[in-house]
Design a protein around this motif. Sequence first.
Motif, PDB file in Angstrom:
ATOM      1  N   ASP A  81       0.802  -1.229   0.000  1.00  0.00           N
ATOM      2  CA  ASP A  81       0.000   0.000   0.000  1.00  0.00           C
ATOM      3  C   ASP A  81       0.833   1.276   0.000  1.00  0.00           C
ATOM      4  O   ASP A  81       0.311   2.348  -0.270  1.00  0.00           O
ATOM      5  N   GLY A  82       2.088   1.198   0.342  1.00  0.00           N
ATOM      6  CA  GLY A  82       2.910   2.410   0.443  1.00  0.00           C
ATOM      7  C   GLY A  82       3.281   2.958  -0.927  1.00  0.00           C
ATOM      8  O   GLY A  82       2.772   2.525  -1.955  1.00  0.00           O
ATOM      9  N   HIS A  83       4.161   3.938  -0.929  1.00  0.00           N
ATOM     10  CA  HIS A  83       4.679   4.505  -2.177  1.00  0.00           C
ATOM     11  C   HIS A  83       6.013   3.850  -2.475  1.00  0.00           C
ATOM     12  O   HIS A  83       6.833   3.701  -1.591  1.00  0.00           O
ATOM     13  N   HIS A  84       6.187   3.490  -3.740  1.00  0.00           N
ATOM     14  CA  HIS A  84       7.402   2.753  -4.069  1.00  0.00           C
ATOM     15  C   HIS A  84       8.106   3.357  -5.273  1.00  0.00           C
ATOM     16  O   HIS A  84       7.471   3.963  -6.132  1.00  0.00           O
ATOM     17  N   TYR A  85       9.408   3.154  -5.304  1.00  0.00           N
ATOM     18  CA  TYR A  85      10.242   3.693  -6.375  1.00  0.00           C
ATOM     19  C   TYR A  85      11.200   2.614  -6.853  1.00  0.00           C
ATOM     20  O   TYR A  85      11.615   1.760  -6.075  1.00  0.00           O
ATOM     21  N   CYS A  86      11.548   2.668  -8.130  1.00  0.00           N
ATOM     22  CA  CYS A  86      12.509   1.716  -8.673  1.00  0.00           C
ATOM     23  C   CYS A  86      13.913   2.087  -8.181  1.00  0.00           C
ATOM     24  O   CYS A  86      14.115   3.142  -7.593  1.00  0.00           O
ATOM     25  N   ASP A  87      14.884   1.218  -8.473  1.00  0.00           N
ATOM     26  CA  ASP A  87      16.262   1.468  -8.017  1.00  0.00           C
ATOM     27  C   ASP A  87      16.766   2.826  -8.484  1.00  0.00           C
ATOM     28  O   ASP A  87      17.491   3.510  -7.779  1.00  0.00           O
ATOM     29  N   ARG A  88      16.378   3.206  -9.680  1.00  0.00           N
ATOM     30  CA  ARG A  88      16.887   4.447 -10.241  1.00  0.00           C
ATOM     31  C   ARG A  88      16.307   5.671  -9.525  1.00  0.00           C
ATOM     32  O   ARG A  88      16.936   6.716  -9.449  1.00  0.00           O
ATOM     33  N   HIS A  89      15.098   5.558  -9.007  1.00  0.00           N
ATOM     34  CA  HIS A  89      14.438   6.720  -8.403  1.00  0.00           C
ATOM     35  C   HIS A  89      14.338   6.659  -6.892  1.00  0.00           C
ATOM     36  O   HIS A  89      13.828   7.588  -6.278  1.00  0.00           O
ATOM     37  N   ARG A  90      14.792   5.578  -6.294  1.00  0.00           N
ATOM     38  CA  ARG A  90      14.768   5.484  -4.838  1.00  0.00           C
ATOM     39  C   ARG A  90      15.815   6.439  -4.264  1.00  0.00           C
ATOM     40  O   ARG A  90      16.937   6.501  -4.743  1.00  0.00           O
ATOM     41  N   ARG A 172      12.519  15.688  -6.931  1.00  0.00           N
ATOM     42  CA  ARG A 172      12.860  14.913  -8.118  1.00  0.00           C
ATOM     43  C   ARG A 172      14.337  14.583  -8.040  1.00  0.00           C
ATOM     44  O   ARG A 172      15.164  15.470  -7.836  1.00  0.00           O
ATOM     45  N   LYS A 173      14.654  13.310  -8.174  1.00  0.00           N
ATOM     46  CA  LYS A 173      16.057  12.911  -8.107  1.00  0.00           C
ATOM     47  C   LYS A 173      16.806  13.476  -9.301  1.00  0.00           C
ATOM     48  O   LYS A 173      16.338  13.387 -10.435  1.00  0.00           O
ATOM     49  N   VAL A 174      17.956  14.060  -9.055  1.00  0.00           N
ATOM     50  CA  VAL A 174      18.776  14.608 -10.126  1.00  0.00           C
ATOM     51  C   VAL A 174      19.823  13.565 -10.482  1.00  0.00           C
ATOM     52  O   VAL A 174      20.601  13.160  -9.635  1.00  0.00           O
ATOM     53  N   ASP A 175      19.798  13.121 -11.725  1.00  0.00           N
ATOM     54  CA  ASP A 175      20.747  12.111 -12.148  1.00  0.00           C
ATOM     55  C   ASP A 175      22.157  12.654 -12.148  1.00  0.00           C
ATOM     56  O   ASP A 175      22.380  13.808 -12.529  1.00  0.00           O
ATOM     57  N   SER A 176      23.099  11.816 -11.747  1.00  0.00           N
ATOM     58  CA  SER A 176      24.487  12.253 -11.812  1.00  0.00           C
ATOM     59  C   SER A 176      24.947  12.305 -13.270  1.00  0.00           C
ATOM     60  O   SER A 176      25.825  13.057 -13.629  1.00  0.00           O
ATOM     61  N   GLU A 177      24.309  11.458 -14.102  1.00  0.00           N
ATOM     62  CA  GLU A 177      24.644  11.508 -15.526  1.00  0.00           C
ATOM     63  C   GLU A 177      23.549  12.274 -16.263  1.00  0.00           C
ATOM     64  O   GLU A 177      22.394  12.196 -15.888  1.00  0.00           O
ATOM     65  N   PRO A 178      23.909  12.997 -17.306  1.00  0.00           N
ATOM     66  CA  PRO A 178      22.888  13.768 -18.022  1.00  0.00           C
ATOM     67  C   PRO A 178      21.850  12.863 -18.662  1.00  0.00           C
ATOM     68  O   PRO A 178      22.161  11.756 -19.068  1.00  0.00           O
ATOM     69  N   GLU A 179      20.602  13.368 -18.733  1.00  0.00           N
ATOM     70  CA  GLU A 179      19.528  12.584 -19.335  1.00  0.00           C
ATOM     71  C   GLU A 179      19.738  12.463 -20.837  1.00  0.00           C
ATOM     72  O   GLU A 179      20.200  13.397 -21.478  1.00  0.00           O
ATOM     73  N   ARG A 180      19.401  11.285 -21.351  1.00  0.00           N
ATOM     74  CA  ARG A 180      19.541  11.105 -22.796  1.00  0.00           C
ATOM     75  C   ARG A 180      18.215  11.329 -23.486  1.00  0.00           C
ATOM     76  O   ARG A 180      17.176  11.152 -22.897  1.00  0.00           O
TER      77      ARG A 180
END
Length: 180
Positions: A81-90, A172-180
């Motif tokens: 029931d909680g809120h969940h995030y994938c590895d990339r967004h956790r 919002r998580k900021v990626d260490s690598e630029p978005e493609r």
Amino acid sequence: MAVRAFGTHLYEVRTEGGDYLVDVGAGRCTCPDFLFRDARCKHLRRVAIEITAGRVPPPGHVAVDCRDCGREVYVPNARADGHHYCDRHRLVVGDTVRDRETGRRLVVVAGPDRRADAVDLEEGTVTDHPTNEAYDPADAVVGAVYPGGRITADGPRPETLRVYAFPRSRLRKVDSEPER
Ligand SMILES: [Zn+2]
Ligand SMILES: [Zn+2]
């Protein structure tokens, strides 16, 4: 053979010869090979392979969508029931995030932890704060600081070290690598 989770502990295996139910924890299958020949059948093996490969949830887990990208993640049934995030967004301590309200960057120093409506600030809970109106009270709370904390000759400047509490989905998580 196509495998899909059937409830939280069973798996349905569809084959050309018929559809079977596998209980991988108990090591049981409903196919004739298992029932009448007492063999560890190919359906049991196939389900184990699918679980190991991450293509179906392990027993006791369910598939839920990452709240940021919609990708499937497997979580224990009791926490579904909680809120969940994938590895990339956790979020973990040390991650850089951007506040969706102000656009400012922060660094995560605590959490995500309790629900936003259960964490008290000076006036009310995190949910009660006017800038958090749009966010879900069930959001976990994340503690974050603005970068650039300074220590002067007189010691640390308290306002640069203060930890601010945010509902998780406001960041919002900021990626260490630029978005493609
Ligand atoms: Zn079988
Ligand atoms: Zn995601």
